[in-house]
Write a protein that holds these residues in place. Structure first.
Motif, PDB file in Angstrom:
ATOM      1  N   GLU A 150       0.807  -1.208   0.000  1.00 26.89           N
ATOM      2  CA  GLU A 150       0.000   0.000   0.000  1.00 26.89           C
ATOM      3  C   GLU A 150       0.849   1.272   0.000  1.00 26.89           C
ATOM      4  O   GLU A 150       1.877   1.361   0.657  1.00 26.89           O
ATOM      5  CB  GLU A 150      -0.962   0.029   1.195  1.00 26.89           C
ATOM      6  N   ASP A 151       0.399   2.220  -0.817  1.00 23.22           N
ATOM      7  CA  ASP A 151       0.982   3.561  -0.907  1.00 23.22           C
ATOM      8  C   ASP A 151       2.414   3.583  -1.441  1.00 23.22           C
ATOM      9  O   ASP A 151       3.121   4.583  -1.288  1.00 23.22           O
ATOM     10  CB  ASP A 151       0.946   4.266   0.464  1.00 23.22           C
ATOM     11  N   SER A 152       2.872   2.510  -2.040  1.00 24.71           N
ATOM     12  CA  SER A 152       4.216   2.499  -2.626  1.00 24.71           C
ATOM     13  C   SER A 152       4.143   2.853  -4.112  1.00 24.71           C
ATOM     14  O   SER A 152       3.096   2.730  -4.753  1.00 24.71           O
ATOM     15  CB  SER A 152       4.883   1.138  -2.438  1.00 24.71           C
ATOM     16  N   VAL A 153       5.302   3.291  -4.662  1.00 22.29           N
ATOM     17  CA  VAL A 153       5.374   3.693  -6.077  1.00 22.29           C
ATOM     18  C   VAL A 153       6.675   3.174  -6.670  1.00 22.29           C
ATOM     19  O   VAL A 153       7.755   3.384  -6.099  1.00 22.29           O
ATOM     20  CB  VAL A 153       5.317   5.226  -6.232  1.00 22.29           C
ATOM     21  N   LEU A 154       6.563   2.517  -7.810  1.00 21.01           N
ATOM     22  CA  LEU A 154       7.738   2.117  -8.585  1.00 21.01           C
ATOM     23  C   LEU A 154       7.656   2.785  -9.949  1.00 21.01           C
ATOM     24  O   LEU A 154       6.686   2.591 -10.681  1.00 21.01           O
ATOM     25  CB  LEU A 154       7.806   0.605  -8.746  1.00 21.01           C
ATOM     26  N   GLU A 155       8.684   3.579 -10.287  1.00 25.01           N
ATOM     27  CA  GLU A 155       8.786   4.220 -11.593  1.00 25.01           C
ATOM     28  C   GLU A 155       9.934   3.571 -12.363  1.00 25.01           C
ATOM     29  O   GLU A 155      11.083   3.627 -11.920  1.00 25.01           O
ATOM     30  CB  GLU A 155       9.052   5.715 -11.450  1.00 25.01           C
ATOM     31  N   SER A 172       5.899  -8.007 -15.062  1.00 29.55           N
ATOM     32  CA  SER A 172       4.628  -8.386 -14.445  1.00 29.55           C
ATOM     33  C   SER A 172       4.594  -7.835 -13.036  1.00 29.55           C
ATOM     34  O   SER A 172       5.637  -7.565 -12.426  1.00 29.55           O
ATOM     35  CB  SER A 172       4.459  -9.911 -14.425  1.00 29.55           C
ATOM     36  N   GLY A 173       3.401  -7.661 -12.496  1.00 28.29           N
ATOM     37  CA  GLY A 173       3.335  -7.103 -11.159  1.00 28.29           C
ATOM     38  C   GLY A 173       1.963  -7.177 -10.539  1.00 28.29           C
ATOM     39  O   GLY A 173       0.947  -7.340 -11.221  1.00 28.29           O
ATOM     40  N   THR A 174       1.947  -7.047  -9.199  1.00 25.01           N
ATOM     41  CA  THR A 174       0.732  -6.957  -8.419  1.00 25.01           C
ATOM     42  C   THR A 174       0.793  -5.660  -7.623  1.00 25.01           C
ATOM     43  O   THR A 174       1.767  -5.411  -6.908  1.00 25.01           O
ATOM     44  CB  THR A 174       0.584  -8.150  -7.466  1.00 25.01           C
ATOM     45  N   VAL A 175      -0.241  -4.842  -7.745  1.00 24.24           N
ATOM     46  CA  VAL A 175      -0.239  -3.506  -7.177  1.00 24.24           C
ATOM     47  C   VAL A 175      -1.280  -3.422  -6.066  1.00 24.24           C
ATOM     48  O   VAL A 175      -2.459  -3.714  -6.283  1.00 24.24           O
ATOM     49  CB  VAL A 175      -0.519  -2.449  -8.268  1.00 24.24           C
ATOM     50  N   GLY A 176      -0.832  -3.012  -4.866  1.00 29.33           N
ATOM     51  CA  GLY A 176      -1.694  -2.975  -3.700  1.00 29.33           C
ATOM     52  C   GLY A 176      -2.455  -1.669  -3.543  1.00 29.33           C
ATOM     53  O   GLY A 176      -2.454  -0.800  -4.430  1.00 29.33           O
ATOM     54  N   ASP A 177      -3.112  -1.501  -2.384  1.00 24.53           N
ATOM     55  CA  ASP A 177      -3.951  -0.328  -2.120  1.00 24.53           C
ATOM     56  C   ASP A 177      -3.173   0.973  -2.316  1.00 24.53           C
ATOM     57  O   ASP A 177      -2.092   1.167  -1.733  1.00 24.53           O
ATOM     58  CB  ASP A 177      -4.478  -0.364  -0.681  1.00 24.53           C
ATOM     59  N   ARG A 178      -3.717   1.837  -3.147  1.00 26.90           N
ATOM     60  CA  ARG A 178      -3.173   3.183  -3.401  1.00 26.90           C
ATOM     61  C   ARG A 178      -1.735   3.156  -3.919  1.00 26.90           C
ATOM     62  O   ARG A 178      -1.062   4.196  -3.960  1.00 26.90           O
ATOM     63  CB  ARG A 178      -3.264   4.061  -2.135  1.00 26.90           C
ATOM     64  N   GLU A 206      -7.337  -1.421  -3.684  1.00 25.30           N
ATOM     65  CA  GLU A 206      -8.281  -0.334  -3.876  1.00 25.30           C
ATOM     66  C   GLU A 206      -7.525   0.942  -4.204  1.00 25.30           C
ATOM     67  O   GLU A 206      -6.530   1.293  -3.548  1.00 25.30           O
ATOM     68  CB  GLU A 206      -9.116  -0.147  -2.610  1.00 25.30           C
ATOM     69  N   ASP A 207      -7.984   1.642  -5.241  1.00 25.60           N
ATOM     70  CA  ASP A 207      -7.359   2.880  -5.716  1.00 25.60           C
ATOM     71  C   ASP A 207      -5.915   2.671  -6.182  1.00 25.60           C
ATOM     72  O   ASP A 207      -5.094   3.601  -6.133  1.00 25.60           O
ATOM     73  CB  ASP A 207      -7.408   3.970  -4.638  1.00 25.60           C
ATOM     74  N   SER A 208      -5.596   1.488  -6.628  1.00 27.34           N
ATOM     75  CA  SER A 208      -4.284   1.226  -7.222  1.00 27.34           C
ATOM     76  C   SER A 208      -4.257   1.771  -8.651  1.00 27.34           C
ATOM     77  O   SER A 208      -5.299   2.095  -9.234  1.00 27.34           O
ATOM     78  CB  SER A 208      -3.985  -0.269  -7.215  1.00 27.34           C
ATOM     79  N   GLY A 209      -3.036   1.863  -9.215  1.00 26.30           N
ATOM     80  CA  GLY A 209      -2.939   2.419 -10.560  1.00 26.30           C
ATOM     81  C   GLY A 209      -1.718   1.922 -11.308  1.00 26.30           C
ATOM     82  O   GLY A 209      -0.724   1.508 -10.716  1.00 26.30           O
ATOM     83  N   ALA A 210      -1.811   1.964 -12.630  1.00 23.51           N
ATOM     84  CA  ALA A 210      -0.690   1.605 -13.497  1.00 23.51           C
ATOM     85  C   ALA A 210      -0.715   2.489 -14.730  1.00 23.51           C
ATOM     86  O   ALA A 210      -1.779   2.781 -15.276  1.00 23.51           O
ATOM     87  CB  ALA A 210      -0.751   0.144 -13.906  1.00 23.51           C
TER      88      ALA A 210
END
Length: 304
Positions: A150-155, A172-178, A206-210
């Motif tokens: 949650e709340d992490s960001v990888l660029e 490939s990846g799995t993205v958590g909350d926010r 929830e509210d994750s993004g790519a």
């Protein structure tokens, strides 16, 4: 460290004779230099070739350099690198790779990287690939697996602008909350080179993004393939884009896809393939550039 290694490092990882911060230099499958810092620990894996990189929680404004170099033909280098990023850490990781061939034999580097980002952490990951030399085929096949809490960001900022005979790039990846995954890739192929990109991202939280964006140029008789799939399993936002320029007899095949299993999953994909606009060439030629110089300038701006 070999002289050719020094040259590769300067191209792929902005090496200036030394690295400031934590680093590991890989040369033809072996460690050519390593340094940890108080907050970043680099150790060798115990179950195979590769590294384990631990970044302490709350680490800020530090760089990690893990370039890999193949300096001659008949090398098939395989490495597994795992990155564990502590809570609220904010670091930059530079992982360039260069493959040089000097004989008839082929050379290959296959880097398999896994990122585990804890809550609130932020990583900028830079990866530049290049192949050169007069020898056999030069192949680079990076694999990246991402696990974002949650709340992490990888660029991710990845570049491959010449000399690599073939590449298959899998992310490939799995993205958590926010949490958010952002990828910017730039690829140029020429001659008979081939390049394939495969994205497969699951927006689980929830509210994750790519945001996955690929820009490429296919010159000569080269072939490129772009495949992406964003899977929305929660309230989320996802965007995938492939923008390609064809020159000479180049070919590009783009296949973006979306999979939504939640009513509030907002997903979009875009794909555009075409040649350089004639009016752009004419404008630059009217300023005194030759047709070849104008094309190079347009491509450089497109891939910037």
């Amino acid at each position: 460290m070999l002289k050719i290694t020094d040259e590769i490092l300067r191209i792929v990882s902005d090496f200036t004779g030394s690295f400031k911060g934590a680093y590991n230099i890989r040369e033809n499958g072996e460690c050519a230099g390593r340094q940890s810092t108080e907050n970043i620990k680099i150790t060798s894996k115990t179950d195979g070739p590769g590294l384990v990189v631990h970044v302490k929680p709350n680490t800020r404004d530090e760089n990690v350099y893990i370039p890999a170099c193949v300096t001659h033909s008949d090398v098939d280098d395989l490495v597994y690198n795992d990155f564990y990023i502590g809570e609220n850490a904010d670091v930059v990781i530079i992982a360039g790779c260069g493959v040089h061939t000097d004989g008839e034999g082929d050379a290959r580097h296959n880097g398999i990287h896994r990122f585990f980002l804890e809550r609130g952490s932020h990583v900028v990951y830079k990866e530049k690939h290049i192949g050169y030399g007069d020898g056999g085929a030069k192949r680079i096949d990076p694999v990246t697996e991402v696990f974002l809490k949650e709340d992490s960001v990888l660029e991710m900022d990845t570049i491959q602008l010449g000399g690599v005979s073939s590449t298959i790039r899998k992310t490939s990846g799995t993205v958590g909350d926010r949490a958010r995954l952002v990828v910017r890739e730039r690829i140029m192929t020429d001659g008979n080179e081939t390049a394939r990109t495969d994205f497969d991202v699951v927006l689980e939280g929830e509210d994750s993004g790519a945001d996955l964006i690929s820009r490429s140029v296919a010159k000569g008789d080269s072939y490129q393939e772009f495949n992406s799939c964003i899977r929305g399993h929660n309230r989320c936002t996802g965007h995938s884009e492939c923008d390609a320029i064809l020159a000479d007899n180049g070919t590009v095949n783009a296949s973006p896809s979306l999979e939504a299993s939640h009513v509030d999953a907002a997903l979009i994909h875009e794909a555009a393939i075409g040649k350089i606009a004639g009016e752009q060439l004419l404008k630059l030629q009217s300023l005194g550039l030759t047709a070849e110089e104008a094309e190079k300038k347009i491509i450089a701006g497109f891939l910037k």
